[in-house]
Write a protein that holds these residues in place. Structure first.
Motif, PDB file in Angstrom:
ATOM      1  N   TYR A  84      44.911  50.283  35.767  1.00 49.58           N
ATOM      2  CA  TYR A  84      45.195  49.095  34.972  1.00 49.58           C
ATOM      3  C   TYR A  84      45.032  47.855  35.832  1.00 49.58           C
ATOM      4  O   TYR A  84      45.522  47.810  36.953  1.00 49.58           O
ATOM      5  N   GLY A  85      44.372  46.845  35.288  1.00 51.09           N
ATOM      6  CA  GLY A  85      44.257  45.559  35.967  1.00 51.09           C
ATOM      7  C   GLY A  85      45.386  44.639  35.533  1.00 51.09           C
ATOM      8  O   GLY A  85      46.194  44.975  34.674  1.00 51.09           O
ATOM      9  N   LYS A  86      45.423  43.469  36.127  1.00 48.50           N
ATOM     10  CA  LYS A  86      46.427  42.474  35.763  1.00 48.50           C
ATOM     11  C   LYS A  86      46.125  41.921  34.375  1.00 48.50           C
ATOM     12  O   LYS A  86      44.957  41.698  34.030  1.00 48.50           O
ATOM     13  N   PRO A  87      47.166  41.678  33.562  1.00 46.77           N
ATOM     14  CA  PRO A  87      46.942  41.091  32.238  1.00 46.77           C
ATOM     15  C   PRO A  87      46.254  39.723  32.355  1.00 46.77           C
ATOM     16  O   PRO A  87      46.555  38.937  33.256  1.00 46.77           O
ATOM     17  N   ILE A  88      45.330  39.482  31.443  1.00 46.14           N
ATOM     18  CA  ILE A  88      44.574  38.231  31.417  1.00 46.14           C
ATOM     19  C   ILE A  88      44.941  37.483  30.134  1.00 46.14           C
ATOM     20  O   ILE A  88      44.670  37.969  29.036  1.00 46.14           O
ATOM     21  N   VAL A  89      45.556  36.334  30.292  1.00 51.80           N
ATOM     22  CA  VAL A  89      45.934  35.515  29.141  1.00 51.80           C
ATOM     23  C   VAL A  89      44.754  34.610  28.797  1.00 51.80           C
ATOM     24  O   VAL A  89      44.237  33.889  29.652  1.00 51.80           O
ATOM     25  N   VAL A  90      44.336  34.649  27.537  1.00 50.97           N
ATOM     26  CA  VAL A  90      43.207  33.835  27.080  1.00 50.97           C
ATOM     27  C   VAL A  90      43.757  32.601  26.367  1.00 50.97           C
ATOM     28  O   VAL A  90      44.580  32.712  25.459  1.00 50.97           O
ATOM     29  N   THR A  91      43.301  31.429  26.807  1.00 47.22           N
ATOM     30  CA  THR A  91      43.658  30.168  26.152  1.00 47.22           C
ATOM     31  C   THR A  91      42.361  29.432  25.817  1.00 47.22           C
ATOM     32  O   THR A  91      41.283  29.803  26.297  1.00 47.22           O
TER      33      THR A  91
END
Length: 110
Positions: A84-91
């Motif tokens: 699992y990679g780090k969560p990526i927040v999309v804005t």
């Protein structure tokens, strides 16, 4: 992609907002392989749910050479490693940057 894809994505966004999780392949259901389709970014943006990159690696598998994506089926008694990679927040502000980052991740050789 086509054939009700936008309606399906909207339904997924509704489920994500309700707390459900899902697995989406970022290169779409019909390829080309390892080329990002932006639908996953729009679903993340609209739902507020981050993208978590996942790599699934079977120790032994059968490769379907005839498929566009190089589909693999784990062989009996193989082990499967899940990374699992780090969560990526999309804005809206980082949309294109995330698209480039995910495109790079997809194109990285195995």
């Amino acid at each position: 992609t086509g054939h009700g894809g936008q309606e399906a994505a909207a339904e997924l966004v509704d489920f994500l907002k309700q707390g459900y999780s899902t697995l989406v392949f970022p290169d779409g259901p019909s390829g080309p392989p390892k080329v990002l389709k932006k639908g996953i970014l729009y679903m993340s943006l609209q739902s507020g749910v981050p993208i978590v990159p996942v790599i699934i690696e079977p120790s032994r598998s059968f490769l379907f050479k005839e498929t566009w994506d190089g589909k693999r089926i784990p062989l009996p008694f193989s082990t499967i490693r899940v990374l699992y990679g780090k969560p990526i927040v999309v804005t809206e502000g980082n949309f294109e940057e995330v698209a480039m980052d995910l495109s790079r991740l997809l194109s990285t050789p195995e």
